[in-house]
Motif scaffolding. Structure first.
Motif, PDB file in Angstrom:
ATOM      1  N   MET A 101      -0.850  -8.462   8.079  1.00 21.44           N
ATOM      2  CA  MET A 101      -1.253  -9.552   7.677  1.00 21.44           C
ATOM      3  C   MET A 101      -1.797  -9.491   6.573  1.00 21.44           C
ATOM      4  SD  MET A 101      -1.027 -11.738  10.862  1.00 21.44           S
ATOM      5  CE  MET A 101      -0.577 -13.557  10.807  1.00 21.44           C
ATOM      6  N   GLY A 102      -2.409  -9.440   6.056  1.00 21.18           N
ATOM      7  CA  GLY A 102      -3.712  -9.151   5.084  1.00 21.18           C
ATOM      8  C   GLY A 102      -2.690  -8.704   3.947  1.00 21.18           C
ATOM      9  N   THR A 103      -2.232  -6.996   4.299  1.00 18.52           N
ATOM     10  CA  THR A 103      -1.781  -6.249   3.414  1.00 18.52           C
ATOM     11  C   THR A 103      -0.719  -6.911   2.701  1.00 18.52           C
ATOM     12  OG1 THR A 103      -2.890  -4.480   4.457  1.00 18.52           O
ATOM     13  CG2 THR A 103      -0.831  -4.292   3.387  1.00 18.52           C
ATOM     14  N   ILE A 104       0.429  -7.378   3.282  1.00 16.62           N
ATOM     15  CA  ILE A 104       1.533  -8.339   2.114  1.00 16.62           C
ATOM     16  C   ILE A 104       1.303  -8.674   1.909  1.00 16.62           C
ATOM     17  CG2 ILE A 104       2.461  -9.478   4.816  1.00 16.62           C
ATOM     18  CD1 ILE A 104       4.848  -8.405   4.124  1.00 16.62           C
ATOM     19  N   ALA A 105       0.249  -9.969   2.157  1.00 17.80           N
ATOM     20  CA  ALA A 105       0.222 -11.319   1.363  1.00 17.80           C
ATOM     21  C   ALA A 105      -0.992  -9.997  -0.028  1.00 17.80           C
ATOM     22  CB  ALA A 105      -1.489 -12.240   1.796  1.00 17.80           C
ATOM     23  N   ASN A 106      -2.043  -9.040   0.042  1.00 15.85           N
ATOM     24  CA  ASN A 106      -2.062  -9.184  -0.767  1.00 15.85           C
ATOM     25  C   ASN A 106      -1.048  -7.573  -1.881  1.00 15.85           C
ATOM     26  OD1 ASN A 106      -4.569  -9.435  -0.579  1.00 15.85           O
ATOM     27  ND2 ASN A 106      -5.104  -7.693   0.676  1.00 15.85           N
ATOM     28  N   GLY A 107      -0.419  -7.779  -1.212  1.00 21.90           N
ATOM     29  CA  GLY A 107       0.903  -6.805  -1.846  1.00 21.90           C
ATOM     30  C   GLY A 107       1.925  -7.552  -2.727  1.00 21.90           C
ATOM     31  N   ALA A 108       1.996  -8.529  -2.346  1.00 24.22           N
ATOM     32  CA  ALA A 108       2.633  -9.710  -3.293  1.00 24.22           C
ATOM     33  C   ALA A 108       2.003 -10.390  -3.936  1.00 24.22           C
ATOM     34  CB  ALA A 108       3.344 -10.879  -2.072  1.00 24.22           C
ATOM     35  N   LEU A 109       0.353 -10.486  -3.578  1.00 22.43           N
ATOM     36  CA  LEU A 109      -0.127 -11.734  -4.577  1.00 22.43           C
ATOM     37  C   LEU A 109      -0.882 -10.695  -5.774  1.00 22.43           C
ATOM     38  CD1 LEU A 109      -2.992 -13.215  -2.063  1.00 22.43           C
ATOM     39  CD2 LEU A 109      -1.252 -14.785  -4.060  1.00 22.43           C
ATOM     40  N   SER A 110      -0.503  -9.322  -5.597  1.00 20.22           N
ATOM     41  CA  SER A 110      -0.923  -8.487  -7.383  1.00 20.22           C
ATOM     42  C   SER A 110       0.416  -8.089  -7.945  1.00 20.22           C
ATOM     43  CB  SER A 110      -0.751  -7.297  -6.035  1.00 20.22           C
ATOM     44  OG  SER A 110       0.394  -6.214  -5.648  1.00 20.22           O
ATOM     45  N   GLU A 111       1.473  -8.580  -7.574  1.00 18.55           N
ATOM     46  CA  GLU A 111       2.514  -8.356  -8.842  1.00 18.55           C
ATOM     47  C   GLU A 111       2.495 -10.535  -8.312  1.00 18.55           C
ATOM     48  OE1 GLU A 111       4.783  -6.450  -9.907  1.00 18.55           O
ATOM     49  OE2 GLU A 111       2.226  -5.071  -9.023  1.00 18.55           O
TER      50      GLU A 111
END
Length: 193
Positions: free
Chosen positions: A46-56
């Motif tokens: 859950m946190g990983t997918i959010a971090n992926g989106a936020l990184s872009e």
């Protein structure tokens, strides 16, 4: 599609490929200007997918029951965090906010969310595409179970085809963008399927 809800595990799983694919999916959604809607946690996939989106610089909306926020697992850097009372309110709100659903690896909670969304589609309550990202064959046995449901007469082929399955993110998103909901919905009948 302007927004996609993603259901996934609050754990990382036993192989790094799950975390890698979750991060990549988040990045890909942001790059395609698709808002991510998810469960609001900073833990696991859950946190990983959010971090992926936020990184872009993607837009990320989390929907979190208050009792989970009290355990200090809410992601602190989201575009928006919506607090709700119950798990059912969470799913309802996530459905309201999205144009489609993607399921990543997870446990009981992920499967429960997935099955509720596909059941709502089968009943004609929405016409949104439901995608399964089958990372490293994680959902192979689920696909076999669904095939068995069709073979044993508990599920129609047209309802099985509502599931969009791929192990490739871009292929899955393309299938979702081209999805047309079936015109036949679930009905209750004494007749055989």
């Amino acid at each position: 599609m302007k927004s996609i809800t993603v259901f996934c595990g609050s754990s990382f799983g036993s192989d790094t490929i799950y975390e890698e694919q979750a991060f990549l999916l988040g990045q890909t959604l942001a790059q395609q200007n698709i808002q991510l809607v998810y469960g609001g946690s900073e833990t696991g996939l859950m946190g990983t997918i959010a971090n992926g989106a936020l990184s872009e610089d993607g837009k990320v909306t989390g929907v979190l029951p208050q009792f989970l926020q009290a355990k200090e697992i809410a992601h602190k850097n989201l575009t928006e965090l919506i607090l709700v009372e119950t798990m059912h309110e969470r799913k309802t709100k996530m459905n309201e906010l999205c144009d489609g659903v993607i399921v990543l690896p997870g446990g009981y909670g992920t499967l429960e969310e997935f099955f509720e969304m596909i059941t709502w589609s089968q009943l004609g309550l929405h016409k949104k595409p439901i995608g399964v990202l089958n990372t490293d064959g994680f959902y192979d046995d689920l696909v076999k179970l669904v095939d068995n449901m069709v073979d044993k007469g508990f599920l129609k082929q047209v309802n099985k085809e509502m599931l969009l399955i791929s192990d490739n993110i871009n292929d899955l998103l393309e299938k979702m963008k081209n999805y047309q909901a079936p015109t036949v919905s679930k009905w209750i009948s004494k007749e055989k399927i």
